[in-house]
Each structure stands twice: as C-alpha cells, then as structure tokens.
Design a protein around this motif. Structure first.
Motif, PDB file in Angstrom:
ATOM      1  N   ALA A  37      22.147  14.059  -0.006  1.00  0.00           N
ATOM      2  CA  ALA A  37      22.942  13.958   1.225  1.00  0.00           C
ATOM      3  C   ALA A  37      24.363  14.312   1.097  1.00  0.00           C
ATOM      4  O   ALA A  37      25.100  13.898   0.587  1.00  0.00           O
ATOM      5  CB  ALA A  37      22.527  12.447   1.764  1.00  0.00           C
ATOM      6  N   ILE A  38      24.535  15.184   1.953  1.00  0.00           N
ATOM      7  CA  ILE A  38      25.891  15.946   1.942  1.00  0.00           C
ATOM      8  C   ILE A  38      26.638  15.239   3.092  1.00  0.00           C
ATOM      9  O   ILE A  38      26.349  15.277   4.114  1.00  0.00           O
ATOM     10  CB  ILE A  38      26.104  17.370   1.708  1.00  0.00           C
ATOM     11  N   GLU A  39      27.942  14.524   2.755  1.00  0.00           N
ATOM     12  CA  GLU A  39      28.437  13.917   3.914  1.00  0.00           C
ATOM     13  C   GLU A  39      29.351  14.913   4.640  1.00  0.00           C
ATOM     14  O   GLU A  39      29.963  15.872   3.958  1.00  0.00           O
ATOM     15  CB  GLU A  39      29.386  12.977   3.324  1.00  0.00           C
ATOM     16  N   SER A  40      29.154  15.309   5.831  1.00  0.00           N
ATOM     17  CA  SER A  40      29.841  16.160   6.584  1.00  0.00           C
ATOM     18  C   SER A  40      31.013  15.657   7.287  1.00  0.00           C
ATOM     19  O   SER A  40      30.988  14.643   7.625  1.00  0.00           O
ATOM     20  CB  SER A  40      28.765  17.028   7.772  1.00  0.00           C
ATOM     21  N   GLN A  41      32.045  16.610   7.086  1.00  0.00           N
ATOM     22  CA  GLN A  41      33.194  16.309   7.748  1.00  0.00           C
ATOM     23  C   GLN A  41      33.503  16.967   8.930  1.00  0.00           C
ATOM     24  O   GLN A  41      33.251  18.244   8.861  1.00  0.00           O
ATOM     25  CB  GLN A  41      34.450  16.026   6.585  1.00  0.00           C
ATOM     26  N   SER A  42      34.329  16.383   9.930  1.00  0.00           N
ATOM     27  CA  SER A  42      34.817  17.128  10.984  1.00  0.00           C
ATOM     28  C   SER A  42      35.548  18.346  10.450  1.00  0.00           C
ATOM     29  O   SER A  42      36.616  18.249   9.595  1.00  0.00           O
ATOM     30  CB  SER A  42      35.275  16.260  12.054  1.00  0.00           C
ATOM     31  N   PHE A  43      35.504  19.630  11.246  1.00  0.00           N
ATOM     32  CA  PHE A  43      36.398  20.716  10.785  1.00  0.00           C
ATOM     33  C   PHE A  43      38.041  20.314  11.441  1.00  0.00           C
ATOM     34  O   PHE A  43      38.793  20.992  11.041  1.00  0.00           O
ATOM     35  CB  PHE A  43      35.858  22.029  11.184  1.00  0.00           C
ATOM     36  N   ALA A  44      37.926  19.696  12.510  1.00  0.00           N
ATOM     37  CA  ALA A  44      39.155  19.287  13.288  1.00  0.00           C
ATOM     38  C   ALA A  44      39.823  17.998  12.785  1.00  0.00           C
ATOM     39  O   ALA A  44      40.781  17.600  13.384  1.00  0.00           O
ATOM     40  CB  ALA A  44      39.074  19.274  14.919  1.00  0.00           C
ATOM     41  N   LYS A  45      39.353  17.363  11.667  1.00  0.00           N
ATOM     42  CA  LYS A  45      40.043  16.235  11.237  1.00  0.00           C
ATOM     43  C   LYS A  45      41.638  16.403  11.003  1.00  0.00           C
ATOM     44  O   LYS A  45      42.274  15.461  11.396  1.00  0.00           O
ATOM     45  CB  LYS A  45      39.388  15.995   9.817  1.00  0.00           C
ATOM     46  N   ASP A  46      42.127  17.336  10.305  1.00  0.00           N
ATOM     47  CA  ASP A  46      43.574  17.520  10.071  1.00  0.00           C
ATOM     48  C   ASP A  46      44.079  18.543  10.952  1.00  0.00           C
ATOM     49  O   ASP A  46      45.018  19.298  10.615  1.00  0.00           O
ATOM     50  CB  ASP A  46      43.747  17.857   8.690  1.00  0.00           C
ATOM     51  N   LEU A  47      43.385  19.007  12.129  1.00  0.00           N
ATOM     52  CA  LEU A  47      43.910  20.100  12.705  1.00  0.00           C
ATOM     53  C   LEU A  47      45.298  19.652  13.739  1.00  0.00           C
ATOM     54  O   LEU A  47      45.087  18.629  14.322  1.00  0.00           O
ATOM     55  CB  LEU A  47      42.714  20.436  13.825  1.00  0.00           C
ATOM     56  N   ALA A  48      46.348  20.526  13.746  1.00  0.00           N
ATOM     57  CA  ALA A  48      47.226  20.112  14.389  1.00  0.00           C
ATOM     58  C   ALA A  48      47.821  21.239  15.256  1.00  0.00           C
ATOM     59  O   ALA A  48      47.824  22.276  14.917  1.00  0.00           O
ATOM     60  CB  ALA A  48      48.487  19.738  13.529  1.00  0.00           C
ATOM     61  N   LEU A  49      48.070  21.239  16.664  1.00  0.00           N
ATOM     62  CA  LEU A  49      48.340  22.124  17.520  1.00  0.00           C
ATOM     63  C   LEU A  49      50.120  21.986  17.540  1.00  0.00           C
ATOM     64  O   LEU A  49      50.438  20.916  18.125  1.00  0.00           O
ATOM     65  CB  LEU A  49      47.861  21.932  18.829  1.00  0.00           C
ATOM     66  N   GLY A  50      50.478  23.128  17.053  1.00  0.00           N
ATOM     67  CA  GLY A  50      51.986  22.906  17.012  1.00  0.00           C
ATOM     68  C   GLY A  50      52.893  23.815  18.261  1.00  0.00           C
ATOM     69  O   GLY A  50      54.052  23.461  18.435  1.00  0.00           O
ATOM     70  N   GLY A  51      52.381  24.771  18.827  1.00  0.00           N
ATOM     71  CA  GLY A  51      53.015  25.355  19.886  1.00  0.00           C
ATOM     72  C   GLY A  51      52.801  25.011  21.168  1.00  0.00           C
ATOM     73  O   GLY A  51      53.323  25.493  22.284  1.00  0.00           O
ATOM     74  N   ILE A  52      51.977  23.951  21.484  1.00  0.00           N
ATOM     75  CA  ILE A  52      51.800  23.530  22.871  1.00  0.00           C
ATOM     76  C   ILE A  52      53.014  22.997  23.758  1.00  0.00           C
ATOM     77  O   ILE A  52      53.427  23.379  24.729  1.00  0.00           O
ATOM     78  CB  ILE A  52      50.867  22.387  23.078  1.00  0.00           C
ATOM     79  N   ASP A  53      53.943  22.251  22.970  1.00  0.00           N
ATOM     80  CA  ASP A  53      55.058  21.690  23.603  1.00  0.00           C
ATOM     81  C   ASP A  53      56.274  22.748  23.896  1.00  0.00           C
ATOM     82  O   ASP A  53      56.613  22.898  24.924  1.00  0.00           O
ATOM     83  CB  ASP A  53      55.666  20.722  22.475  1.00  0.00           C
ATOM     84  N   ASN A  54      56.009  23.598  23.110  1.00  0.00           N
ATOM     85  CA  ASN A  54      57.127  24.761  23.477  1.00  0.00           C
ATOM     86  C   ASN A  54      56.638  25.683  24.557  1.00  0.00           C
ATOM     87  O   ASN A  54      57.441  26.254  25.458  1.00  0.00           O
ATOM     88  CB  ASN A  54      57.542  25.752  22.224  1.00  0.00           C
ATOM     89  N   LEU A  55      55.249  26.013  24.690  1.00  0.00           N
ATOM     90  CA  LEU A  55      54.644  26.741  25.768  1.00  0.00           C
ATOM     91  C   LEU A  55      54.902  25.922  27.091  1.00  0.00           C
ATOM     92  O   LEU A  55      55.235  26.581  28.041  1.00  0.00           O
ATOM     93  CB  LEU A  55      53.402  27.018  25.512  1.00  0.00           C
ATOM     94  N   ALA A  56      55.039  24.749  27.080  1.00  0.00           N
ATOM     95  CA  ALA A  56      55.065  23.944  28.521  1.00  0.00           C
ATOM     96  C   ALA A  56      56.738  24.139  28.808  1.00  0.00           C
ATOM     97  O   ALA A  56      56.810  24.187  30.182  1.00  0.00           O
ATOM     98  CB  ALA A  56      54.643  22.448  28.353  1.00  0.00           C
TER      99      ALA A  56
END
Length: 79
Positions: free
Chosen positions: A56-75
């Motif tokens: 059994a292979i434990e699957s991890q979410s691909f977005a576990k360490d995902l960080a969106l860095g440009g959203i604040d500057n766009l707003a």
C-alpha cells in the motif's frame, strides 16, 4: 615435369581446401534436453506465480506545500 607456378590458381585453392578441411562427416545428433528436475527449483520460486499482497502506497496531496505568492500584489495593482 609440371612446374607448380604454371598451375591455375583454382587448382591450388582446391588442393589447399582438401588438405586443410579433412573433416569426418557423421550423422547429425540434435542436442539433448535437460531433465525437468533441473528447472523445478526455479519454478517453485517463480516471481510471477507467488501470491503476495501489493504494498500500500500512501498517497500525499500534490498541494500539501503549495504556496501562491503573487496574489497579494495582483490585488493591489488592480485597486
């Protein structure tokens, strides 16, 4: 008297072949088969016939360490 230098080349080739290739011709004997006992140990541990539970292979979410860095500057740029 026959001078060896005047004999045709094909004749010398035939003499050379017959003197070098003196092979005794015998009936063809096909190779003998190995006994089945030689392969029984390998068949007992054949990886394709062993019944094992899949790992059994434990699957991890691909977005576990995902960080969106440009959203604040766009707003700020659109306001």
């Amino acid at each position: 008297m026959i001078v060896p230098a005047r004999l045709p080349v094909a004749w010398w080739g035939a003499v050379l072949l017959t003197s070098c290739l003196q092979v005794e011709l015998t009936a063809f004997e096909p190779p003998q088969r190995h006994p089945q006992s030689r392969y029984e140990q390998d068949w007992a541990r054949n990886p394709f016939t062993l019944k094992t539970a899949p790992v059994a292979i434990e699957s991890q979410s691909f977005a576990k360490d995902l960080a969106l860095g440009g959203i604040d500057n766009l707003a700020k740029a659109t306001a």
